[in-house]
Design a protein around this motif. Structure first.
Motif, PDB file in Angstrom:
ATOM      1  N   HIS A   1       9.488   2.104  -9.698  1.00 29.31           N
ATOM      2  CA  HIS A   1       8.648   1.703 -10.685  1.00 29.31           C
ATOM      3  C   HIS A   1       9.162   0.278 -10.997  1.00 29.31           C
ATOM      4  CE1 HIS A   1       5.473  -0.190 -13.024  1.00 29.31           C
ATOM      5  NE2 HIS A   1       4.940  -1.298 -11.523  1.00 29.31           N
TER       6      HIS A   1
ATOM      7  N   SER B   1      10.024   6.920 -10.579  1.00 29.83           N
ATOM      8  CA  SER B   1       8.505   7.650 -11.178  1.00 29.83           C
ATOM      9  C   SER B   1       9.345   9.344 -10.453  1.00 29.83           C
ATOM     10  CB  SER B   1       7.449   6.614 -10.259  1.00 29.83           C
ATOM     11  OG  SER B   1       7.142   5.859 -11.210  1.00 29.83           O
TER      12      SER B   1
ATOM     13  N   SER C   1       2.309  12.136  -6.867  1.00 24.71           N
ATOM     14  CA  SER C   1       2.215  13.547  -6.401  1.00 24.71           C
ATOM     15  C   SER C   1       2.778  13.490  -4.886  1.00 24.71           C
ATOM     16  CB  SER C   1       1.442  14.269  -6.787  1.00 24.71           C
ATOM     17  OG  SER C   1      -0.223  13.826  -6.468  1.00 24.71           O
ATOM     18  N   GLU C   2       1.933  12.741  -4.205  1.00 23.61           N
ATOM     19  CA  GLU C   2       1.875  12.860  -2.697  1.00 23.61           C
ATOM     20  C   GLU C   2       3.038  12.211  -2.247  1.00 23.61           C
ATOM     21  OE1 GLU C   2      -1.409  11.128  -0.152  1.00 23.61           O
ATOM     22  OE2 GLU C   2      -1.080   9.596  -1.556  1.00 23.61           O
TER      23      GLU C   2
ATOM     24  N   PRO D   1       1.998   3.466 -10.075  1.00 26.26           N
ATOM     25  CA  PRO D   1       1.049   4.266  -9.378  1.00 26.26           C
ATOM     26  C   PRO D   1       0.409   5.553  -9.875  1.00 26.26           C
ATOM     27  CG  PRO D   1       3.744   3.860  -8.265  1.00 26.26           C
ATOM     28  CD  PRO D   1       3.365   3.219  -9.648  1.00 26.26           C
ATOM     29  N   SER D   2      -0.405   5.827  -8.897  1.00 25.38           N
ATOM     30  CA  SER D   2      -1.099   6.833 -10.309  1.00 25.38           C
ATOM     31  C   SER D   2      -0.715   8.229 -10.320  1.00 25.38           C
ATOM     32  CB  SER D   2      -2.739   6.956  -9.245  1.00 25.38           C
ATOM     33  OG  SER D   2      -2.328   7.526  -7.930  1.00 25.38           O
ATOM     34  N   ALA D   3      -1.346   9.353 -10.550  1.00 23.13           N
ATOM     35  CA  ALA D   3      -0.632  10.276 -10.440  1.00 23.13           C
ATOM     36  C   ALA D   3      -0.874  11.124  -9.226  1.00 23.13           C
ATOM     37  CB  ALA D   3      -1.208  11.576 -11.971  1.00 23.13           C
ATOM     38  N   TRP D   4      -1.966  11.009  -8.962  1.00 23.86           N
ATOM     39  CA  TRP D   4      -2.072  11.185  -7.262  1.00 23.86           C
ATOM     40  C   TRP D   4      -1.464  10.804  -6.416  1.00 23.86           C
ATOM     41  CZ3 TRP D   4      -4.592  14.860  -5.453  1.00 23.86           C
ATOM     42  CH2 TRP D   4      -4.873  15.121  -3.972  1.00 23.86           C
ATOM     43  N   THR D   5      -0.655   9.009  -6.567  1.00 22.79           N
ATOM     44  CA  THR D   5      -0.524   8.948  -5.477  1.00 22.79           C
ATOM     45  C   THR D   5       1.140   9.316  -5.832  1.00 22.79           C
ATOM     46  OG1 THR D   5      -1.293   6.652  -5.119  1.00 22.79           O
ATOM     47  CG2 THR D   5       1.400   6.811  -4.819  1.00 22.79           C
TER      48      THR D   5
ATOM     49  N   ARG E   1       0.699  -2.215 -13.688  1.00 23.51           N
ATOM     50  CA  ARG E   1       0.096  -0.402 -13.850  1.00 23.51           C
ATOM     51  C   ARG E   1       1.279   0.256 -12.497  1.00 23.51           C
ATOM     52  NH1 ARG E   1      -5.468  -0.832 -12.642  1.00 23.51           N
ATOM     53  NH2 ARG E   1      -4.644   0.943 -11.425  1.00 23.51           N
TER      54      ARG E   1
ATOM     55  N   THR F   1       7.972  -0.864  -6.214  1.00 23.48           N
ATOM     56  CA  THR F   1       6.855  -0.756  -6.046  1.00 23.48           C
ATOM     57  C   THR F   1       7.303  -1.552  -7.557  1.00 23.48           C
ATOM     58  OG1 THR F   1       4.351  -0.592  -6.849  1.00 23.48           O
ATOM     59  CG2 THR F   1       5.715   1.099  -7.138  1.00 23.48           C
TER      60      THR F   1
ATOM     61  N   LYS G   1       0.412  -1.549   0.362  1.00 22.80           N
ATOM     62  CA  LYS G   1       0.225  -0.209   0.268  1.00 22.80           C
ATOM     63  C   LYS G   1       0.398   1.484  -0.386  1.00 22.80           C
ATOM     64  CE  LYS G   1      -4.081  -1.144   2.366  1.00 22.80           C
ATOM     65  NZ  LYS G   1      -4.508  -1.425   4.051  1.00 22.80           N
TER      66      LYS G   1
END
Length: 197
Positions: A143, A152, A132-133, A126-130, A124, A120, A99
């Protein structure tokens, strides 16, 4: 899945973790997974070969007594012979948590001691939101997909800028010196490092 890729000896570093650390261009030796401040991570340390060799030869193993470390960290040359220097310095910590929130929590909590890197894997990324965090937190993300590693998020080098060297920093260094010795690490491993950018 990352957790399924940990097999064999518990004190071994999986090759894919070492490859991920190299992809992030971190210097240092990756130590086997351990708990640091209640978070399970792969520590990455730089070994001071001269200090390591001298400490082992003189029987100055890891010092874990915090009251002694308080004295060591406040020592000045006018007090006499200097106490042993750290044999390892912390580059950072690597999380392979499944996670993103678990990885970010661990690496953010350890940010005062060194850099953070989340490895990771999967089809796929991690998302763009992840991402950015992690970027906002200064934590790197690498990745892995089918044996290829891509950075990334670069993350920061070293601890957060507001971190100061404290006795707890020295305590972590001594704990990791102990862990390195216990898992068979040696100064010879220091030659396999890649300079951090």
């Amino acid at each position: 899945m990352a957790s399924q890729r940990i097999s064999g000896r518990p004190d071994a570093v999986p090759p894919w973790v070492e490859e991920g650390v190299r992809a992030a261009a971190w210097a240092g030796v990756v130590l086997p997974r351990t708990k640091v401040s209640d978070f399970t991570v792969f520590p990455v340390v730089e070994i001071d070969v001269d200090v390591w060799t001298e400490r082992v030869a003189k029987g100055h193993g890891p010092e874990l007594d915090r009251s002694t470390l308080v004295i060591w960290e406040s020592w000045t040359p006018d007090l006499g012979e200097l106490p042993p220097r750290p044999a390892v310095s912390i580059v950072g910590f690597v999380s392979i948590a499944l996670k993103p929130s678990d990885a970010l929590n661990a690496l953010d909590s350890l940010a005062g001691y060194g850099a953070g890197l989340w490895l990771t894997s999967g089809a796929r990324g991690p998302s763009a939101w992840t991402l950015s965090e992690f970027d906002v937190a200064g934590v790197g993300v690498v990745h892995e997909r089918a044996g290829d590693f891509s950075v990334s998020v670069e993350g920061r080098c070293g601890p957060i800028v507001t971190a100061r060297r404290l006795t707890s920093t020295r305590h972590k260094e001594e704990l990791l010196f102990e862990w390195a010795l216990a898992t068979g690490c040696s100064p010879a491993d220091a030659v396999s490092t890649t300079p951090m950018l």
